[in-house]
Design a protein around this motif. Structure first.
Motif, short mmCIF file in Angstrom:
data_model
loop_
_atom_site.label_atom_id
_atom_site.label_comp_id
_atom_site.label_asym_id
_atom_site.label_seq_id
_atom_site.Cartn_x
_atom_site.Cartn_y
_atom_site.Cartn_z
N ARG A 1 49.33 -11.75 -33.30
CA ARG A 1 48.66 -12.71 -33.60
C ARG A 1 46.95 -12.08 -33.14
N PHE A 2 45.86 -12.35 -33.38
CA PHE A 2 44.40 -11.76 -33.20
C PHE A 2 43.94 -13.01 -32.81
N ALA A 3 42.45 -12.43 -31.95
CA ALA A 3 42.52 -13.19 -30.57
C ALA A 3 40.60 -12.42 -31.29
N ARG B 1 48.39 -15.98 -18.83
CA ARG B 1 47.33 -16.52 -19.99
C ARG B 1 47.48 -16.26 -21.02
N ILE B 2 48.37 -15.63 -21.47
CA ILE B 2 48.39 -15.53 -22.36
C ILE B 2 49.91 -15.87 -23.10
N ARG B 3 50.99 -15.52 -22.11
CA ARG B 3 52.35 -16.01 -21.98
C ARG B 3 52.59 -17.11 -22.16
N TRP C 1 50.88 -18.95 -25.50
CA TRP C 1 50.89 -18.39 -26.48
C TRP C 1 52.92 -19.49 -27.83
N PRO C 2 52.14 -19.85 -28.58
CA PRO C 2 52.81 -21.11 -29.62
C PRO C 2 54.73 -21.02 -29.54
N MET C 3 55.13 -21.09 -29.13
CA MET C 3 56.91 -21.23 -29.05
C MET C 3 57.23 -21.56 -30.47
#
Length: 498
Positions: A473-475, A490-492, A495-497
């Motif tokens: 994914r991009f940010a 925070r990323i973990r 992150w969408p499940m």
């Protein structure tokens, strides 16, 4: 004598020598010492004596340094407080450290007044209170107090991202051990000019940079904040020789449209977070200088460093400094591993703290004593040692991903993805997966055209299949703390499940 007295003893009685540049003016050694005496007198007027704790969340500038030196010079312990801490965080740390006084940012102070954890002072009012204070003798003065190197100089709290913050009890000898070691390893001298843009509340900015310069009798140009243009201008104006930064600083220095000419610089160092090899190489190519990477932590000081005069290798943090013992061990058995194998980094150093404040169980978990009486820190960092003795940091033990029963080290994958044109930054983490246990995913910040399919093709051609991210994914930016460290938790969490 304590740390402050020992610094002063190295200054060879040159009171008028410039030591600190702030807001277009130089402070002499004499002026800084007199301000430190005023700070000591102010603390005494607040009934703070040896062993008491003052919380310091003051504004950046000479008065911050004066309070620190005045406190240590009178036996008072400084609780270092991040300027971004909220009232809840400051209140917790002040109570945990049993602080007698907290100097806090106005917004924090207003919220703390209801709880009144201790005496409070607004950072906005500090200068006026110091102006009115009667100076008191400090360590190194003829009538000054006797300060031991065993006295507690500072309390440095861990970030607490995975639990309750832990207060590292840092003695004068711990600080001095780090400063002395780096003085030799990095070739400090009275001719040096440090351009300083790091936070003063952090070990990197205060102990390694500021106190390193004071110990050397060098001069420091203290900037209000970091900006690439201000750093470049200050180096040119003051003939700067030393700059210490975090990787974000070097990203931004490289982003300047025209590379400035900085021929006076002899040493650029990077720490507090891993420096990507492409950034190291781009900086060398653009500025003609090799950044010196090193490794340390609050609990042990700076312990590993690339050499000053020999080859510096990107992606490594160099060799153990004099007086430091470092091993890579099996994290379960504690048995040293052969060169090239990944395990936990264990450190014994002059900077190693004695304990965490009020947490004997956490101290026992982190610090062990071997059969010879040598004390060791379980750093929690994954590392490997090369055959030539250089160390590389692979990641945090908590960051290691176990996918399908296999160990995956995010740093290895990040290094591969950073080779793709258009990738500026990348963070690899493991997120829960019902099939694999954890699956490897990557969050990418792009500075040019690049897509997920291209990244995955590149990863497959350079990595074993189980290491290739299952998703990209991009940010616009990676989440970071105030020292530039990527906050992978925070990323973990975000992150969408599937």
């Amino acid at each position: 004598m304590g740390l402050v007295g020992n610094i002063r003893a190295r200054w060879n009685a040159s009171p008028d020598t410039p030591v600190l540049h702030w807001e277009q003016a130089w402070w002499s050694r004499a002026r800084l010492l007199e301000r430190s005496r005023q700070a000591a007198g102010f603390l005494q007027a607040q009934d703070l004596g040896p062993g008491d704790v003052v919380g310091l969340q003051a504004h950046r500038g000479p008065d911050f340094l004066a309070v620190f030196l005045g406190a240590l010079g009178s036996g008072v312990t400084v609780l270092l407080l991040n300027g971004a801490y909220t009232p809840r965080e400051v209140g917790f740390l002040a109570e945990d450290a049993d602080a007698r006084l907290v100097i806090a940012q106005p917004a924090v102070l207003d919220a703390l007044r209801a709880a009144e954890p201790c005496a409070l002072l607004s950072a906005d009012d500090l200068a006026q209170r110091l102006d009115a204070a009667r100076g008191a003798p400090i360590d190194g003065d003829p009538q000054g107090p006797t300060i031991s190197l065993e006295a507690v100089g500072a309390l440095g709290y861990t970030s607490g991202t995975t639990g309750r913050p832990k207060g590292a009890v840092i003695r004068h000898r711990n600080i001095q051990g780090t400063v002395e070691s780096l003085h030799t390893a990095w070739g400090w001298s009275t001719a040096d000019v440090l351009v300083h843009a790091l936070p003063l509340f952090h070990i990197h900015g205060l102990f390694v940079a500021m106190l390193g310069s004071l110990w050397a009798g060098a001069r420091t140009v203290l900037l209000p904040r970091f900006s690439a243009s201000a750093v470049s201008r200050s180096i040119q104006e003051h003939q700067g020789t030393v700059f210490m930064g975090v990787p974000t600083f070097y990203h931004r220095l490289l982003a300047q449209p025209e590379p400035p000419e900085l021929p006076s610089m002899r040493l650029w160092t990077s720490g507090s977070a891993p420096l990507p090899a492409p950034v190291w190489e781009s900086f060398r190519d653009r500025f003609g200088c090799e950044i010196l990477e090193r490794y340390g932590m609050t609990e042990v000081g700076i312990v590993l460093s690339n050499p000053l005069k020999a080859d510096r290798v990107p992606g490594t943090v160099g060799f153990a400094l004099p007086g430091v013992h470092a091993f890579v061990v099996d994290r379960d058995s504690g048995v040293p591993l052969p060169d090239g194998e990944v395990g936990e980094l264990r450190i014994s150093s002059p900077g190693l703290i004695t304990h965490y404040l009020g947490l004997p169980e956490k101290t026992a978990e982190s610090i062990s004593v071997d059969t010879t009486g040598r004390r060791w820190m379980r750093t929690g960092d994954l590392a490997c040692r090369r055959a030539d003795g250089r160390f590389s940091i692979v990641g945090r033990m908590g960051d290691m991903v176990i996918s399908g029963g296999l160990n995956v080290y995010p740093r290895e994958i990040e290094t591969v993805l950073l080779d793709v044109p258009g990738v500026d930054e990348v963070a690899v983490v493991g997120v829960p997966d019902p099939d694999w246990g954890e699956r490897v995913v990557a969050l990418v910040v792009a500075d040019g055209p690049v897509d997920a399919a291209e990244l995955l093709r590149h990863a497959r051609s350079h990595l074993a299949g189980f290491k290739v991210p299952k998703e990209v994914r991009f940010a616009d930016a990676l989440p970071r703390n105030s020292m530039g460290k990527v906050q992978k938790h925070r990323i973990r969490t975000a992150w969408p499940m599937p």
